[in-house]
Design a protein around this motif. Structure first.
Motif, mmCIF file in Angstrom:
data_model
loop_
_atom_site.group_PDB
_atom_site.id
_atom_site.type_symbol
_atom_site.label_atom_id
_atom_site.label_comp_id
_atom_site.label_asym_id
_atom_site.label_seq_id
_atom_site.Cartn_x
_atom_site.Cartn_y
_atom_site.Cartn_z
ATOM 1 N N UNK A 132 -2.524 2.027 3.637
ATOM 2 C CA UNK A 132 -3.996 1.963 3.712
ATOM 3 C C UNK A 132 -4.593 1.109 2.597
ATOM 4 N N UNK A 133 -3.918 0.022 2.262
ATOM 5 C CA UNK A 133 -4.356 -0.816 1.146
ATOM 6 C C UNK A 133 -5.748 -1.396 1.385
ATOM 7 N N UNK A 134 -6.584 -1.319 0.376
ATOM 8 C CA UNK A 134 -7.948 -1.859 0.443
ATOM 9 C C UNK A 134 -8.409 -2.096 -0.991
ATOM 10 N N UNK A 135 -8.456 -3.344 -1.407
ATOM 11 C CA UNK A 135 -8.797 -3.666 -2.785
ATOM 12 C C UNK A 135 -10.302 -3.559 -3.011
ATOM 13 N N UNK A 136 -10.676 -2.834 -4.034
ATOM 14 C CA UNK A 136 -12.071 -2.591 -4.402
ATOM 15 C C UNK A 136 -12.887 -2.104 -3.207
ATOM 16 N N UNK A 137 -12.231 -1.352 -2.332
ATOM 17 C CA UNK A 137 -12.909 -0.727 -1.206
ATOM 18 C C UNK A 137 -13.353 -1.666 -0.116
ATOM 19 N N UNK A 138 -12.914 -2.944 -0.170
ATOM 20 C CA UNK A 138 -13.447 -3.902 0.797
ATOM 21 C C UNK A 138 -12.437 -4.933 1.307
ATOM 22 N N UNK A 139 -11.494 -5.352 0.456
ATOM 23 C CA UNK A 139 -10.631 -6.482 0.795
ATOM 24 C C UNK A 139 -9.290 -6.001 1.329
ATOM 25 N N UNK A 140 -8.926 -6.464 2.524
ATOM 26 C CA UNK A 140 -7.700 -6.042 3.188
ATOM 27 C C UNK A 140 -6.462 -6.831 2.751
ATOM 28 N N UNK A 141 -6.595 -7.679 1.741
ATOM 29 C CA UNK A 141 -5.458 -8.280 1.026
ATOM 30 C C UNK A 141 -4.648 -9.273 1.860
ATOM 31 N N UNK A 142 -5.308 -10.003 2.732
ATOM 32 C CA UNK A 142 -4.608 -10.945 3.593
ATOM 33 C C UNK A 142 -3.907 -12.073 2.873
ATOM 34 N N UNK A 143 -4.535 -12.639 1.855
ATOM 35 C CA UNK A 143 -3.883 -13.702 1.073
ATOM 36 C C UNK A 143 -2.830 -13.102 0.151
ATOM 37 N N UNK A 144 -3.175 -12.014 -0.496
ATOM 38 C CA UNK A 144 -2.285 -11.389 -1.483
ATOM 39 C C UNK A 144 -0.919 -11.061 -0.898
ATOM 40 N N UNK A 145 -0.878 -10.546 0.333
ATOM 41 C CA UNK A 145 0.369 -10.054 0.903
ATOM 42 C C UNK A 145 1.274 -11.190 1.373
ATOM 43 N N UNK A 146 0.727 -12.379 1.578
ATOM 44 C CA UNK A 146 1.550 -13.514 2.033
ATOM 45 C C UNK A 146 2.274 -14.203 0.888
ATOM 46 N N UNK A 147 1.709 -14.171 -0.304
ATOM 47 C CA UNK A 147 2.268 -14.936 -1.415
ATOM 48 C C UNK A 147 3.681 -14.504 -1.817
ATOM 49 N N UNK A 148 3.980 -13.199 -1.872
ATOM 50 C CA UNK A 148 5.341 -12.807 -2.266
ATOM 51 C C UNK A 148 6.422 -13.357 -1.341
ATOM 52 N N UNK A 149 6.155 -13.354 -0.045
ATOM 53 C CA UNK A 149 7.143 -13.869 0.906
ATOM 54 C C UNK A 149 7.358 -15.369 0.717
ATOM 55 N N UNK A 150 6.267 -16.114 0.583
ATOM 56 C CA UNK A 150 6.380 -17.566 0.382
ATOM 57 C C UNK A 150 7.148 -17.862 -0.900
ATOM 58 N N UNK A 151 6.785 -17.167 -1.968
ATOM 59 C CA UNK A 151 7.434 -17.400 -3.269
ATOM 60 C C UNK A 151 8.915 -17.030 -3.226
ATOM 61 N N UNK A 152 9.236 -15.933 -2.562
ATOM 62 C CA UNK A 152 10.628 -15.496 -2.460
ATOM 63 C C UNK A 152 11.484 -16.551 -1.762
#
Length: 408
Positions: free
Chosen positions: A94-114
């Motif tokens: 149920x991730x939601x940053x600061x009660x509003x952001x569903x983290x769409x960019x954040x969650x893609x970066x680890x996979x690309x970097x890996x």
């Protein structure tokens, strides 16, 4: 041709041609960076483009990389991996940053970097590079993931090294070097796309008094342009994951992709947010996350009937920290793995189906059912419960709950 002075010593000692693996999108920043790395470091640059569902002409991206001077261009389909092992675990939490952001960019970066680091290892490259600015979040996300996967690979971050200080100078460098740029007066902002969302920032959006123009949005319509009749959908869950949409079994990628279309045409998933960056500054982002908005809502509803109140309370208490860990790029950290393990241990009972009605930006629950449901109509009813619950039992419970007041 624009001449750039370097602010810091080269990360590469130019004895022979070293290899650099660049996270490449074909956009303005990485297109300029590709040419700049070649001009500055005299190195072989391998352009890596990770297909995380951005639905762009990746054959053209590959061709552009090679024409710009890349020694090799790799385009890799990682959509299934992204949906199953990154998006779905995050939705279970149920991730939601600061009660509003569903983290769409954040969650893609680890996979690309890996994958970038893994390719660097395969190709014998000592360096990786990214196009994140020194003001933004992605520099942290990329570099924490790099370090987690292989801390021996060195990082080149051009935005922290060159003398370019603005988008205008970036465009000038591109024009001077014959690099086509996608940023124009007709599109005065930058965007980032993947399966889970599209983000827009910069340009005209930096002024908080500028409302986003309707023409900017790509995968959602406005409520005024949405369907005039409500659209009903059903989502089936197993172990906290959606496994079927409208009674059709689908893999994670297909569920998100299909639901993007359905929710988008019903005006669901837009957000205009001012968030706190990792660096502490405030930043505005406009987002389209149609499937994510529906799935986040549906998952919480399913949990409401399948988890105990204590489990829900515990999970809710973890959401701010869990979301912050993802936002700040700590996807591969031991602390996130620990939280994810706890989250997933609660999901074995999150099974069942939920019916929703989508209409002009709104989501309405039609029904929810589960073999693991903790809801008992026989007990909760205001009518005759046939002895299922003795109301006299509440007396002792209230006495215990109120004992502390008698001691004060």
């Amino acid at each position: 041709m624009a001449q750039l002075k370097k602010k810091s010593k080269s990360a590469i000692k130019n004895s022979g041609k070293d290899k650099i693996v660049l996270a490449y999108s074909g956009g303005l920043d990485t297109s300029v960076i590709l040419k700049w790395l070649i001009n500055t470091y005299k190195a072989e640059v391998i352009a890596y483009c990770c297909d995380v569902g951005q639905k762009e002409d990746l054959a053209a991206v590959k061709e552009k990389a090679l024409k710009t001077g890349a020694s090799e261009a790799i385009v890799e389909d990682m959509k299934e991996e992204f949906a199953e092992n990154y998006i779905f675990p995050m939705l279970r939490g149920n991730a939601l940053y600061e009660g509003a952001y569903l983290l769409g960019t954040s969650i893609a970066r680890p996979l690309i970097a890996k994958r970038q680091i893994e390719i660097a290892t395969e190709k014998g490259a000592k360096y990786v590079a990214h196009g994140a600015t020194g003001k933004g979040n992605d520099q942290v996300r990329f570099e924490l993931a790099y370090a987690a996967v292989n801390p021996q690979i060195k990082v080149i971050a051009p935005w922290r090294e060159w003398d370019i200080v603005s988008r205008a100078e970036l465009i000038k460098y591109a024009n001077d070097n014959g690099i086509p740029v996608p940023v124009t007066k007709a599109k005065p902002y930058s965007s980032d796309k993947n399966l889970f969302h599209i983000s827009y920032e910069g340009g005209i959006l930096e002024d908080l008094e500028n409302a986003p123009e309707e023409s900017m949005f790509e995968i959602t319509v406005s409520p005024e342009e949405a369907l005039d009749k409500p659209e009903k959908i059903e989502i089936e869950y197993k172990n906290g994951n959606p496994i079927a949409l409208n009674k059709k079994k689908m893999n994670p990628f297909k569920i998100v992709d299909t639901l993007n279309t359905i929710a988008g045409r019903n005006a669901i998933g837009r957000a205009d947010i001012v968030e706190t960056r990792i660096t502490g500054m405030k930043s505005r982002g406009v987002y389209e996350t149609p499937a994510g908005t529906v799935l986040s809502f549906a998952h919480r509803v399913m949990e409401s009937i399948t988890l105990t109140g204590e489990e829900i309370e515990l999970k809710n208490s973890l959401v701010p920290q869990y979301s912050k860990l993802i936002y700040e790029g700590s996807w591969f950290s031991p602390e996130l793995k620990a939280v994810q393990s706890l989250i997933d241990s609660t999901q074995t009972s999150v099974n069942g189906t939920i019916g929703l009605e989508l209409y002009k930006g709104n989501i309405k629950v039609l029904y929810r059912k589960s073999k693991n449901s903790l809801y008992s109509q026989n007990i909760v009813t205001f009518e005759d419960d046939k002895g299922s619950y003795s109301q006299n039992d509440a007396t002792g419970f209230i006495h215990l709950k109120s004992l502390r007041y008698k001691l004060m």
